[in-house]
Design an enzyme around this catalytic site. Structure first.
Site, short mmCIF file in Angstrom:
data_model
loop_
_atom_site.label_atom_id
_atom_site.label_comp_id
_atom_site.label_asym_id
_atom_site.label_seq_id
_atom_site.Cartn_x
_atom_site.Cartn_y
_atom_site.Cartn_z
CD GLU A 79 -2.95 1.11 2.31
OE1 GLU A 79 -3.18 0.02 2.88
OE2 GLU A 79 -3.51 2.18 2.61
CE LYS A 259 -6.38 -1.02 5.54
NZ LYS A 259 -5.41 -0.31 4.69
CG ASP A 275 0.10 -16.34 12.23
OD1 ASP A 275 -0.64 -15.59 11.55
OD2 ASP A 275 -0.24 -17.49 12.58
CG HIS A 374 -3.72 7.32 0.09
ND1 HIS A 374 -2.99 6.41 0.80
CD2 HIS A 374 -4.55 6.59 -0.68
CE1 HIS A 374 -3.35 5.20 0.48
NE2 HIS A 374 -4.30 5.28 -0.43
#
Ligand code: NDP
Length: 423
Positions: A79, A259, A275, A374
């Site tokens: 991202e 998030k 993990d 962004h």
């Protein structure tokens, strides 16, 4: 009908050939799979039905000052803007004196759940009375863990319903995440209990709600360090505090707040061979522990409104050994880059990254909005998706910025024009 029978028994080359024979992939596509397969022998050992290595970009986050020590933090993410935001948030906190962290324990819960229980209170008492014996059996199932100073520590019994009882064993997993070790220890205890308790064992497995592996990070930022071109630092700080309160009140906002935190957390977890599904599931289960889903971090102004105080708590069942950590050479390199050699240190850097990531997102959100920064980075991905070669991106990027356009269609048409003019 495609026939890929005994696919798992084939060698890597035979698997690729089977896909060609079945007309699932072309010869050209086989070459893509072969080129990406950086270590087929290792891949074949790591997973089943191995095809190729799926590569993700890795970058370095800078400006991390944690408990007075500087860290370079490798991050793996596809991202755009995650690493830039991370370094930006960390730079503000670095100027403010850095992160302070606390890691309280590295225990993983394992559950043995009994079904068809007729007298739950009696079973609870029985299990609690056997604590010492059950801990001994658990430790005998993986003695090397106890030799390293870890092992089963204590237990609790929870009555989940009239017919369901969970025996939870807290196990110190030392430098490993511990899923496999805990599962073997639980099975040994479950086998023992199966011989003396009439209620059958439904399942025995670790719990990913790792709330005995908590890591905290905090920071104190003078409000002037938060200044944006169109907004005074004081206002930015006040708005961040309100946005933080919002994430405690509204699960819709909290999900996005978290998030953003996990953008950074996962990127480091992947770079360190950990993990990340376990870390994700722990984080979200922890976020809803109060009964409603909340933001994992909080920001507030101090009494004279001059300092923005931030803190975050995350369950981090992380590891520097075990799983695939020691067999992936890049993970060794990343541990060396970050200069970490313990699960505690790894938890300290991951929880700090979560806080920095959150600060950068909130600062942008309450000032110019996140799209500006962004999209600048996202635009590169859009241009590549339009079919540009990496050496064409800068030219098209400049044209799109001049046109104030960010869409794929514009990128495609500019690229087509460029190619036409070159012929
Ligand atoms: P391993 O099975 O690899 O066990 C840890 C290994 O690390 C052991 O072999 C242990 O050696 C060794 N070790 C070396 N030094 C240390 C030390 N200082 N402290 C502790 N262990 C040490 O991995 P885990 O048990 O940690 O399990 C993690 C794996 O399980 C991950 O790959 C995860 O994806 C997977 N998993 C996750 C589940 C979940 O989250 N729900 C479920 C099932 C699997 P020794 O044997 O000598 O003790």
């Amino acid at each position: 009908m495609t026939n890929l029978s005994k696919f798992y028994q084939k060698t890597w080359q035979q698997r690729l050939q089977a896909l060609i024979d079945q007309k699932i992939i072309s010869d050209q596509q086989r070459k893509i799979l072969q080129c990406s397969a950086s270590d087929p022998e290792l891949g074949d050992q790591q997973i089943e039905n191995y095809l190729t290595h799926y590569n993700l970009p890795e970058g370095l986050a800078l400006h991390y000052l944690i408990n007075g020590k500087r860290y370079l933090i490798p991050m793996v993410t596809e991202e755009p803007s995650v690493i830039a935001a991370s370094s930006h948030g960390a730079a503000i906190i670095e100027k403010s004196g850095g992160f302070t962290t606390k890691v309280s324990g590295h225990l993983l819960w394992g559950q043995i759940v009994f079904e068809k229980v007729s007298q739950p209170e009696k079973l609870k008492k029985n299990l609690e009375e056997q604590q010492e014996k059950l801990i001994l059996i658990a430790n005998q199932a993986h003695p090397s863990l106890q030799k390293r100073g870890g092992g089963a520590r204590h237990l609790r019994v929870r009555i989940l319903a009239a017919d369901l009882v969970s025996l939870d064993l807290a196990i110190d997993t030392q430098e490993a995440m511990g899923a496999n070790m805990v599962n073997s220890m639980l099975e040994a205890v479950a086998n023992y209990l199966g011989t003396q308790i009439s209620a059958p064992v439904l399942l025995s497995v670790l719990s990913n709600l790792a709330d005995e592996s908590l890591a905290q990070a905090s920071c104190r930022i003078p409000v002037e360090f938060l200044t944006r071109p169109q907004l005074a630092g004081q206002q930015v700080a006040e708005k961040i505090a309100v946005a933080s309160r919002l994430a405690q009140l509204d699960p819709y906002r909290a999900a996005t707040h978290n998030k953003g935190i996990m953008n950074g957390v996962d990127a480091v977890a992947i770079a360190m061979g950990n993990d990340w599904r376990a870390i994700e599931s722990a984080a979200h289960a922890f976020a809803v522990k109060s009964g409603s889903y909340r933001g994992l971090s909080q920001w507030q102004l101090n009494s004279d409104n001059s300092i923005l105080e931030g803190k975050i708590t995350l369950p981090l069942p992380v590891a520097v050994v075990g799983g695939s950590i020691k067999i992936v050479p890049l993970v060794q390199l990343n541990q060396q880059l970050a200069k970490i050699n313990s699960a505690t240190q790894l938890a300290e850097i991951i929880v700090s990254v979560g806080l920095a990531q959150n600060l950068a997102a909130l600062q942008a959100l309450v000032s110019e909005g996140i799209q500006q920064g962004h999209m600048r980075l996202q635009l590169r991905a859009t241009i590549l998706a339009a079919g540009a070669q990496p050496n064409e991106v800068a030219t098209i990027l400049k044209q799109m910025q001049q046109m104030k356009k960010t869409d794929l269609t514009t990128a495609q048409s500019l690229l087509a024009k460029k190619h036409e003019s070159e012929h």
